[in-house]
Write a protein that holds these residues in place. Structure first.
Motif, PDB file in Angstrom:
ATOM      1  N   ARG A  93      -3.654  59.771  23.924  1.00  0.00           N
ATOM      2  CA  ARG A  93      -3.196  60.221  25.237  1.00  0.00           C
ATOM      3  C   ARG A  93      -4.294  60.926  26.031  1.00  0.00           C
ATOM      4  N   ASP A  94      -5.273  61.518  25.339  1.00  0.00           N
ATOM      5  CA  ASP A  94      -6.370  62.184  26.049  1.00  0.00           C
ATOM      6  C   ASP A  94      -7.221  61.192  26.835  1.00  0.00           C
ATOM      7  N   PHE A  95      -7.107  59.923  26.478  1.00  0.00           N
ATOM      8  CA  PHE A  95      -7.880  58.883  27.165  1.00  0.00           C
ATOM      9  C   PHE A  95      -7.048  58.174  28.239  1.00  0.00           C
ATOM     10  N   HIS A  96      -5.885  58.729  28.550  1.00  0.00           N
ATOM     11  CA  HIS A  96      -5.020  58.210  29.619  1.00  0.00           C
ATOM     12  C   HIS A  96      -4.596  56.763  29.355  1.00  0.00           C
ATOM     13  N   ILE A  97      -4.165  56.511  28.119  1.00  0.00           N
ATOM     14  CA  ILE A  97      -3.636  55.187  27.755  1.00  0.00           C
ATOM     15  C   ILE A  97      -2.142  55.147  28.049  1.00  0.00           C
ATOM     16  N   ASP A  98      -1.722  54.143  28.796  1.00  0.00           N
ATOM     17  CA  ASP A  98      -0.302  53.955  29.097  1.00  0.00           C
ATOM     18  C   ASP A  98       0.125  52.593  28.558  1.00  0.00           C
ATOM     19  N   LEU A  99       1.082  52.596  27.639  1.00  0.00           N
ATOM     20  CA  LEU A  99       1.565  51.352  27.037  1.00  0.00           C
ATOM     21  C   LEU A  99       2.895  50.953  27.659  1.00  0.00           C
ATOM     22  N   GLU A 100       2.925  49.759  28.224  1.00  0.00           N
ATOM     23  CA  GLU A 100       4.166  49.210  28.765  1.00  0.00           C
ATOM     24  C   GLU A 100       4.658  48.111  27.824  1.00  0.00           C
TER      25      GLU A 100
END
Length: 354
Positions: A93-100
């Protein structure tokens, strides 16, 4: 501990400014060829290794990954895939990963096409795909190649589509192994039953199809005298329909004592065997989901082959992260372990093992 190399140290070694070194390290323009060559030579002499994690964090870019999987029931194999994928998303999450996570109807090619087109239009940085048929999936992956979007195949390996990576079991070897384990129990039998879930008489999963090929290959080579009776249960059938079909099968085949399925639905037969009190029959199947585990403990399922679905989901997201965010090379083919579970060791299975 290795001495930390500062940009200032590289600049002094190369005889250029700190700003020039920074532009070279981040591949930015406005650097003359002689200056770039000096910096690159200094980096080589100093054995400089960039901190990709620090660079990615400093870049502060957001990344969207899409996971395309079939719609499924609660407690199914796919739910574990989702859990593993979400775990990796949380850890990164610190790397701004967004999983859809997007869903399609497994046996519906139009559904796959529609949802895959939505993903293309959304322009994510990376995609994880549980494939439909080869040609239908190719229509999707060709667009991803054209747009430069890397993708990972999950569950079914289709090398012609040129994925970044693949995660799943070696389906042929898995089916071959399943037959070998089944014959430890059924080697003296005259017949066994192969339960399949089909649509219009066809298995809808390439993975299950390949497992069956491996299963039949072993049986042909080592136990050609044993008859393989096939029971096809319709993919979208009701439990009542299944019960009637199984009752008819066992009434017509009283010599069947061992069954196998290449799916995660061994519990369909397992539940029937328990409720009909057929204690001299067992089935072998795939996936350590709750309903299967219950039947394994109660004796109607003999063995389960675990696919480590949680691990697959986690590593698919992590592989996109390493390739796209950290710009690292990744393994193109990643076969999951083939693990045999039985009543005696099921409680030691680590479902969320990474």
């Amino acid at each position: 501990m290795a001495e930390r190399i500062r940009i200032k140290d590289i600049a002094e070694r190369a005889g250029v400014s700190v700003g020039t070194v920074d532009r070279v390290l981040h591949d930015r323009p406005n650097v003359s060829k002689p200056a770039r060559e000096k910096v690159e030579q200094a980096l080589k002499e100093m054995n400089y290794q960039p901190n990709m994690y620090a660079s990615a964090l400093a870049y502060n870019k957001a990344y969207t990954f899409c996971l395309l999987i079939p719609k499924h029931e609660s407690e199914a194999y796919w739910e574990e895939i989702e859990e593993g994928a979400r775990k990796c998303e949380d850890q990164r999450r610190d790397f701004h990963i967004d999983l859809e996570i997007r869903f399609y109807e497994r046996s519906n090619e139009d559904s796959f096409k529609a949802v895959s087109q939505e993903i293309v239009d959304a322009k994510p940085e990376g995609v994880i795909i549980v494939p439909s048929s080869l040609e239908v999936t190719r229509g999707f992956t060709d667009q991803l190649h054209q747009k430069g979007i890397p993708f990972i195949l999950l569950d079914s390996y289709m090398p012609d589509l040129r994925p970044l990576s693949f995660y799943g079991q070696d389906s042929f070897c898995s089916g071959y192994f399943a037959a070998k384990m089944l014959m430890m129990l059924a080697g003296n039998e005259k017949e066994v039953m192969l339960m399949r879930q089909t649509k219009d008489g066809h298995v809808v999963s390439k993975q299950q199809d390949n497992r069956e090929v491996g299963f039949r290959h072993y049986m042909h080579d080592h136990f050609p005298q044993i008859v393989i009776n096939v029971l096809d249960l319709p993919l979208n059938g009701t439990r009542n329909e299944y019960q009637k079909m199984m009752a008819q099968y066992f009434d017509e085949h009283p010599a069947t004592h061992h069954c196998i399925t290449m799916t995660s639905k061994a519990h369909l037969v397992g539940d029937y065997l328990l409720k009909s009190n057929r204690r001299d029959v067992q089935i072998m199947g795939y996936d350590m989901v709750g309903k299967n585990a219950k039947c394994l403990r109660e004796g109607s399922i003999s063995f389960l082959i675990a696919q480590h679905a949680y691990m697959q989901g986690y590593y698919c997201v992590d592989t996109l992260f390493r390739a796209i965010v950290l710009k690292k090379k990744v393994n193109p083919v990643n076969y999951m372990p083939i693990e045999l579970l039985m009543k005696e060791n099921i409680d030691f299975y680590r479902r969320t093992q990474i």
